[in-house]
Write a protein that holds these residues in place. Structure first.
Motif: not given
Length: 207
Positions: A9-17
């Protein structure tokens, strides 16, 4: 077992998901629980990186805005607005399910705020007074978002009506390009109206 080679989990992966979720299932499906499931983790683990759903929405909007070519270097100002509107809509049309999110949240991302600033610069150069800058941009954004939110409802899905007013039936079966035509007609009308308003303001600056 050792640690995974990259953080789950990273902020970038959260937003893309989250963007992928909205693209595939619509804005009503957006929740921290659903986003976490796509990342293979539990919902509470997201709060180590984001404050909540509103921040996710801001992140989704930032990803879409990042796809926009908001170059405002072209002139005259009418061409700059027309080009800006078309590029804005093209990026939003690639993610039509996000249109509702753009409608419900004010601009927060650096890219969106820079887009506003660049548009304001063009309008100031053209002679627009300060109190007209944001309404002009909001008018165009409202057209863009509204044209993408139009629901084309087939006639056979509507509730039965005993008698329709003459000429209404064709309107209940709009062609596939209905949204695009709505945008084209609206944008042309807006820009013509802006030109007329600016001319009036120059002639009668106190009116």
């Amino acid at each position: 077992m050792g640690r995974p080679s990259r953080r789950l989990v990273t902020k970038e992966r959260i937003m893309q998901a989250a963007l992928d979720l909205v693209d595939e299932e619509g804005p009503d499906a957006l929740s921290t629980t659903r986003v976490a499931a796509r990342l293979g983790v539990k919902g509470p683990s997201l709060y180590n990186h984001i404050s909540g759903r509103d921040e996710i929405i801001d992140g989704i909007c930032e990803l879409v805005v990042a796809e926009m070519d908001l170059d405002m270097s072209v002139r005259p100002w009418t061409t700059a607005l027309d080009t800006w509107a078309r590029h804005y809509r093209a990026a939003l049309a690639a993610h039509p399910n996000t249109a509702t999110l753009f409608r419900t949240r004010p601009a927060q991302s650096p890219s969106a705020l820079q887009g506003y600033a660049d548009a304001f610069t063009v309008l100031r150069e053209a002679g627009w007074p300060e109190d007209h800058l944001l309404p002009i941009v909001h008018s165009i954004q409202s057209l863009i978002i509204g044209s993408l939110l139009i629901v084309n409802t087939p006639r056979d899905l509507l509730e039965p009506v005993e008698e329709l007013p003459p000429g209404l039936d064709p309107l209940l079966n709009p062609p596939p390009h209905h949204r695009d035509l709505t945008f084209e007609i609206g944008l042309a009308a807006l820009i013509r109206g802006f030109q007329d308003t600016l001319k009036r303001l120059r002639t009668h600056p106190c009116s």
